[in-house]
Design a protein around this motif. Sequence first.
Motif, PDB file in Angstrom:
ATOM      1  N   GLN A  95     -79.956 -26.252 -68.966  1.00  0.00           N
ATOM      2  CA  GLN A  95     -79.353 -25.087 -69.608  1.00  0.00           C
ATOM      3  C   GLN A  95     -80.061 -24.707 -70.904  1.00  0.00           C
ATOM      4  OE1 GLN A  95     -77.177 -22.838 -68.895  1.00  0.00           O
ATOM      5  NE2 GLN A  95     -76.888 -21.940 -70.919  1.00  0.00           N
ATOM      6  N   ASN A  96     -80.372 -25.687 -71.725  1.00  0.00           N
ATOM      7  CA  ASN A  96     -80.937 -25.387 -73.044  1.00  0.00           C
ATOM      8  C   ASN A  96     -82.255 -26.098 -73.335  1.00  0.00           C
ATOM      9  OD1 ASN A  96     -78.733 -23.717 -73.953  1.00  0.00           O
ATOM     10  ND2 ASN A  96     -77.517 -25.577 -74.221  1.00  0.00           N
ATOM     11  N   HIS A  97     -82.798 -26.795 -72.335  1.00  0.00           N
ATOM     12  CA  HIS A  97     -83.984 -27.606 -72.601  1.00  0.00           C
ATOM     13  C   HIS A  97     -85.016 -27.473 -71.487  1.00  0.00           C
ATOM     14  CE1 HIS A  97     -82.048 -29.657 -76.000  1.00  0.00           C
ATOM     15  NE2 HIS A  97     -80.954 -29.579 -75.273  1.00  0.00           N
ATOM     16  N   GLN A  98     -86.254 -27.778 -71.830  1.00  0.00           N
ATOM     17  CA  GLN A  98     -87.328 -27.789 -70.847  1.00  0.00           C
ATOM     18  C   GLN A  98     -87.408 -29.181 -70.228  1.00  0.00           C
ATOM     19  OE1 GLN A  98     -91.404 -27.865 -72.261  1.00  0.00           O
ATOM     20  NE2 GLN A  98     -92.080 -26.525 -70.592  1.00  0.00           N
ATOM     21  N   ILE A  99     -87.322 -29.232 -68.912  1.00  0.00           N
ATOM     22  CA  ILE A  99     -87.371 -30.502 -68.198  1.00  0.00           C
ATOM     23  C   ILE A  99     -88.648 -30.548 -67.376  1.00  0.00           C
ATOM     24  CG2 ILE A  99     -86.128 -32.078 -66.687  1.00  0.00           C
ATOM     25  CD1 ILE A  99     -83.671 -30.451 -67.034  1.00  0.00           C
ATOM     26  N   THR A 100     -89.417 -31.604 -67.537  1.00  0.00           N
ATOM     27  CA  THR A 100     -90.631 -31.770 -66.741  1.00  0.00           C
ATOM     28  C   THR A 100     -90.663 -33.165 -66.136  1.00  0.00           C
ATOM     29  OG1 THR A 100     -91.850 -32.355 -68.760  1.00  0.00           O
ATOM     30  CG2 THR A 100     -92.038 -30.082 -67.991  1.00  0.00           C
ATOM     31  N   PHE A 101     -91.533 -33.324 -65.165  1.00  0.00           N
ATOM     32  CA  PHE A 101     -91.720 -34.607 -64.510  1.00  0.00           C
ATOM     33  C   PHE A 101     -92.412 -35.573 -65.470  1.00  0.00           C
ATOM     34  CE2 PHE A 101     -94.568 -37.380 -62.045  1.00  0.00           C
ATOM     35  CZ  PHE A 101     -93.635 -38.054 -61.269  1.00  0.00           C
ATOM     36  N   SER A 102     -91.967 -36.827 -65.434  1.00  0.00           N
ATOM     37  CA  SER A 102     -92.574 -37.849 -66.274  1.00  0.00           C
ATOM     38  C   SER A 102     -93.159 -38.948 -65.397  1.00  0.00           C
ATOM     39  CB  SER A 102     -91.534 -38.455 -67.223  1.00  0.00           C
ATOM     40  OG  SER A 102     -92.078 -39.542 -67.944  1.00  0.00           O
ATOM     41  N   GLY A 103     -94.407 -39.266 -65.619  1.00  0.00           N
ATOM     42  CA  GLY A 103     -95.033 -40.356 -64.872  1.00  0.00           C
ATOM     43  C   GLY A 103     -94.385 -41.691 -65.185  1.00  0.00           C
ATOM     44  N   GLN A 104     -93.884 -41.806 -66.401  1.00  0.00           N
ATOM     45  CA  GLN A 104     -93.116 -42.981 -66.825  1.00  0.00           C
ATOM     46  C   GLN A 104     -91.695 -42.513 -67.101  1.00  0.00           C
ATOM     47  OE1 GLN A 104     -96.095 -43.936 -70.042  1.00  0.00           O
ATOM     48  NE2 GLN A 104     -95.684 -46.033 -69.360  1.00  0.00           N
ATOM     49  N   GLY A 105     -90.727 -43.137 -66.447  1.00  0.00           N
ATOM     50  CA  GLY A 105     -89.363 -42.664 -66.580  1.00  0.00           C
ATOM     51  C   GLY A 105     -89.094 -41.554 -65.579  1.00  0.00           C
ATOM     52  N   ASP A 106     -87.868 -41.032 -65.627  1.00  0.00           N
ATOM     53  CA  ASP A 106     -87.462 -39.994 -64.672  1.00  0.00           C
ATOM     54  C   ASP A 106     -87.722 -38.583 -65.181  1.00  0.00           C
ATOM     55  OD1 ASP A 106     -86.434 -41.734 -62.649  1.00  0.00           O
ATOM     56  OD2 ASP A 106     -84.698 -42.115 -63.942  1.00  0.00           O
ATOM     57  N   PHE A 107     -87.522 -38.358 -66.497  1.00  0.00           N
ATOM     58  CA  PHE A 107     -87.606 -37.003 -67.041  1.00  0.00           C
ATOM     59  C   PHE A 107     -88.297 -36.990 -68.394  1.00  0.00           C
ATOM     60  CE2 PHE A 107     -83.706 -37.294 -64.507  1.00  0.00           C
ATOM     61  CZ  PHE A 107     -83.892 -36.248 -63.612  1.00  0.00           C
ATOM     62  N   ARG A 108     -89.009 -35.911 -68.644  1.00  0.00           N
ATOM     63  CA  ARG A 108     -89.571 -35.618 -69.965  1.00  0.00           C
ATOM     64  C   ARG A 108     -88.853 -34.370 -70.459  1.00  0.00           C
ATOM     65  NH1 ARG A 108     -92.087 -38.025 -74.219  1.00  0.00           N
ATOM     66  NH2 ARG A 108     -93.570 -36.639 -75.252  1.00  0.00           N
ATOM     67  N   ILE A 109     -88.214 -34.444 -71.630  1.00  0.00           N
ATOM     68  CA  ILE A 109     -87.409 -33.345 -72.156  1.00  0.00           C
ATOM     69  C   ILE A 109     -88.076 -32.736 -73.382  1.00  0.00           C
ATOM     70  CG2 ILE A 109     -85.149 -32.669 -73.043  1.00  0.00           C
ATOM     71  CD1 ILE A 109     -85.131 -33.630 -70.126  1.00  0.00           C
ATOM     72  N   ASP A 110     -88.328 -31.423 -73.304  1.00  0.00           N
ATOM     73  CA  ASP A 110     -88.931 -30.664 -74.423  1.00  0.00           C
ATOM     74  C   ASP A 110     -90.247 -31.272 -74.894  1.00  0.00           C
ATOM     75  OD1 ASP A 110     -86.738 -28.948 -74.349  1.00  0.00           O
ATOM     76  OD2 ASP A 110     -85.631 -30.093 -75.840  1.00  0.00           O
ATOM     77  N   ASP A 111     -90.883 -32.036 -74.030  1.00  0.00           N
ATOM     78  CA  ASP A 111     -92.132 -32.725 -74.348  1.00  0.00           C
ATOM     79  C   ASP A 111     -91.975 -33.631 -75.578  1.00  0.00           C
ATOM     80  OD1 ASP A 111     -94.718 -33.355 -73.605  1.00  0.00           O
ATOM     81  OD2 ASP A 111     -95.628 -31.893 -74.966  1.00  0.00           O
ATOM     82  N   LEU A 112     -90.733 -34.087 -75.809  1.00  0.00           N
ATOM     83  CA  LEU A 112     -90.440 -34.954 -76.958  1.00  0.00           C
ATOM     84  C   LEU A 112     -89.861 -36.302 -76.532  1.00  0.00           C
ATOM     85  CD1 LEU A 112     -88.716 -32.391 -79.364  1.00  0.00           C
ATOM     86  CD2 LEU A 112     -91.011 -33.365 -79.623  1.00  0.00           C
TER      87      LEU A 112
END
Length: 400
Positions: free
Chosen positions: A338-355
């Motif tokens: 809803q309010n954040h950018q979600i991308t695939f993470s090679g480590q872990g499940d999710f990368r949020i806002d590239d942070l």
Amino acid sequence: MEIADLYINSTRLTNSVDMSHIRYLYDAIDWDSRMICIKGARGVGKTTLMLQRIGQSFPKSEQAIYVSLDDLWFTEHRLIDLAEYHFLHSGTHLFVDEVHRYPYDNWIQELKNIYDRYPGLHIVFTGSSLLQIDFSVADLSRRCVFYTLQGLSFREFLAFEEKGVFPAFTLEQILKEHLAVASTVVSKIAVIPLFEEYLQHGYYPFYKEAPASYQLRLQQVITTILENDLPAVEKIEYVSIKKMKRLLVILSQMVPFTPNMTKVGESIETTRQSVVRMFQILERAALLIMLYSGKNNMQQLAKPEKVYLDNTNLMYALAPSSDIGNIRETFFANQLKQNHQITFSGQGDFRIDDLYTFEVGGKNKNFEQIKDVPDSYLAIDNVEYGTGNRIPLWLFGFLY
């Protein structure tokens, strides 16, 4: 059918709308704007939001009128005819529902004309999440303010169930103050069983109308999206819609997964290019969430790294025996998008806002997969409280 019937129907609907629960988006909308578009998936409450606005701001008044563009009146009349009549009879606000169902092709141009011809008239219109507005047709972008309504958050579900009214929190507040935030909730309600209920039937507000038949109705909503809403906004053949239904059923049994477009195409007897387009359409219809690697190039955009159903209620409706791990990840992705950018993470499940990097799991989940990743967190299911960078999964349902 006379134009007066439109006003009668508007008054009837406004008088019957439930005013007890106002969605999160209501206060975020700048209602003073002269043209407002509210997009969203079928069933998330766009119509109710407009009727509540009329009920709150125009009680017992014909200043505002609500109409749905699939009304039979519009088979013989244009929207601009209604705007002319409404304006000449001291109307100030026009609330237009389901603009994508307008029986004429040039609704964008008509809205522009209404905006320009009647400077005192405010227009609020809703459209399917499928809607892709071609700004070049009528330069609507500088006239209109756009909003997107998502389904109920877990926080809103608790309010709908009259279990408590809690504030929304930012992601940063949850990361830094999750123990205090959780305490404000857990001290008042038994949060875990309510969270389990929400995952099954709490995302679409219409769940309260007939709880026993909710999953059946949700299946019917999916069919309506594909068979009615989609052809209204896309040039698509019926055979493609049938294949898209098959694709959705296949996905519901496999998500989340990394798609092989060629193999998926073979399973539904279509080309790789057609599969890519189907994925994109289903995402726009708010039936899928697609995660990309975050690399901004066309090759990455063409192929998602991971695919989820849009929300957990869809999972229970389409694949009742879904894996609990998939359900957890789907909830997290849905609430964060809803309010954040979600991308695939090679480590872990999710990368949020590239942070931030997140791994989602049960109470025994550890940091092994993300132990060397800075700003990494665990979103843990079946716990009331967290410790350090271990945060209760349900808390991410308080972001809006």
